[in-house]
Design a protein around this motif. Structure first.
Motif, short mmCIF file in Angstrom:
data_model
loop_
_atom_site.label_atom_id
_atom_site.label_comp_id
_atom_site.label_asym_id
_atom_site.label_seq_id
_atom_site.Cartn_x
_atom_site.Cartn_y
_atom_site.Cartn_z
N LYS A 94 -4.72 8.90 -10.50
CA LYS A 94 -4.95 9.85 -9.40
C LYS A 94 -5.59 9.18 -8.18
N ASP A 95 -5.82 7.85 -8.23
CA ASP A 95 -6.37 7.15 -7.08
C ASP A 95 -5.36 7.16 -5.93
N THR A 96 -5.88 7.47 -4.71
CA THR A 96 -5.01 7.55 -3.55
C THR A 96 -5.00 6.21 -2.82
N VAL A 97 -3.86 5.65 -2.63
CA VAL A 97 -3.71 4.41 -1.88
C VAL A 97 -3.54 4.77 -0.41
N TYR A 98 -4.50 4.27 0.44
CA TYR A 98 -4.49 4.66 1.85
C TYR A 98 -3.27 4.09 2.56
N ASP A 99 -2.55 4.97 3.18
CA ASP A 99 -1.36 4.59 3.92
C ASP A 99 -1.72 4.55 5.40
N ASP A 100 -1.79 3.33 5.99
CA ASP A 100 -2.19 3.20 7.38
C ASP A 100 -1.01 3.12 8.33
N THR A 101 0.15 3.52 7.86
CA THR A 101 1.35 3.41 8.70
C THR A 101 1.20 4.23 9.98
#
Length: 322
Positions: A94-101
């Protein structure tokens, strides 16, 4: 197994016959005997029952069973640990990977955006404008409009303007004509009054008396009486000119910039530094008064060849009342 060999010569000697039947039987019994060593041993346990099984070298086997309540056999059961590990491995991430797009796209757009802050101010005449913006009309002059007038009789001021220049013309001809005409009719009394006024201005003098601060170092050069002060400032209020006179003797060493005398508190002060230097033989010293000060200072003076020698100095200068 033990094998015994008997030399026949030892059996029958001296004519007597040895009966070896019993010995031979015993030897055969020994030769036929098998070693009772074991070749394999196994141990098993069920509850408190311990079973020991072993096999001999001749292929026969035996089994021994006995009770053992002192030794506790406990096999480690890792089923619970395995279950927890399996549950963790199967747990969804459930860890959210930060999407910096999106942020990168916005930064790229900002960097590519034209800089609209670069603006230029331009003044044309009295019209002030800014690039990519508005313009304003500035008033002529700064603050109130600059006006030139005259309240003197006979003086006429006229104003002329062009696109970028304003000119004021001052005409004195009429005023001068009136003055010269008046001069032709001056009476002797009026002329005398004018001369007296000018003479009074020229002789408008005040004398201020100063005092020495430490007479063990610097003192008056001669006897000082009411009519013979040794430090004086003669000042003309109409011209601002003053002459500082010092009549003194150096009595002992003086450190640099020592205050050796003071003028009274109501005396005018120099508009700028006044200073004078004096030589006594090959020894010199100097005295001065700083701008706006009433204190007379002296330079470093320690050569005894100058001690107890009378020194008179007059220092002219421009003074003002404060």
């Amino acid at each position: 197994m033990v094998k015994i060999v008997i030399d026949p010569s030892c059996i029958n000697q001296g004519g007597s016959t040895y009966d070896d039947t019993e010995v031979l039987n015993r030897i055969k019994a020994l030769e036929g005997k098998t070693d009772n060593f074991v070749s394999e041993v196994t141990v098993s346990r069920e509850g408190d029952k311990v079973k020991l099984k072993y096999t001999r070298v001749d292929g026969t086997s035996s089994e021994v069973e006995f009770d053992d309540k002192d030794t506790i056999s406990m096999a480690y059961d890792d089923s619970a640990l395995r279950a927890r590990i399996e549950a963790l491995e199967a747990k969804p991430d459930k860890d959210t990977v930060y999407d910096d797009t999106e942020v990168k796209n916005r930064l790229t757009a900002l960097e590519a955006k034209e800089d609209s802050d670069k603006q230029t101010l331009t003044l044309t005449g009295n019209e002030l404008s800014i690039s990519n913006g508005n313009s304003v009309t500035l008033p002529v002059g700064v603050g109130k409009e600059f006006v030139v007038t005259s309240d003197t009789e006979g003086v006429v001021v006229t104003k002329a303007e062009t696109d970028s220049t304003t000119t004021y013309n001052v005409n004195l001809d009429d005023a001068l004509n009136k003055f010269y005409k008046k001069a032709e009719t001056y009476t002797k009394k009026e002329v005398d009054n004018l001369l007296t006024t000018q003479e009074n201005k020229a002789t408008d003098l005040t004398v201020y008396k100063g005092t020495f601060t430490d007479k063990t170092k610097v003192k008056e050069g001669d006897f000082e009486g009411p009519n013979t002060p040794r430090i004086t400032l003669t000042y003309s209020s109409s011209t601002g000119v003053g002459i500082l006179k010092i009549d003194m003797k150096v009595m002992s060493p003086v450190a640099k910039s020592t205050i050796v005398a003071n003028l009274p508190a109501d005396a005018p002060v120099p508009v700028t530094l006044i200073e004078s230097q004096v030589w006594v033989g090959n020894v010199d010293t100097s005295v001065w008064v700083d701008t706006g000060s009433r204190s007379l200072r002296m330079s470093y003076t320690a050569n005894p060849d100058i001690f107890n020698k009378r020194i008179i100095i007059n220092i002219p200068g421009i003074f003002k009342k404060v």
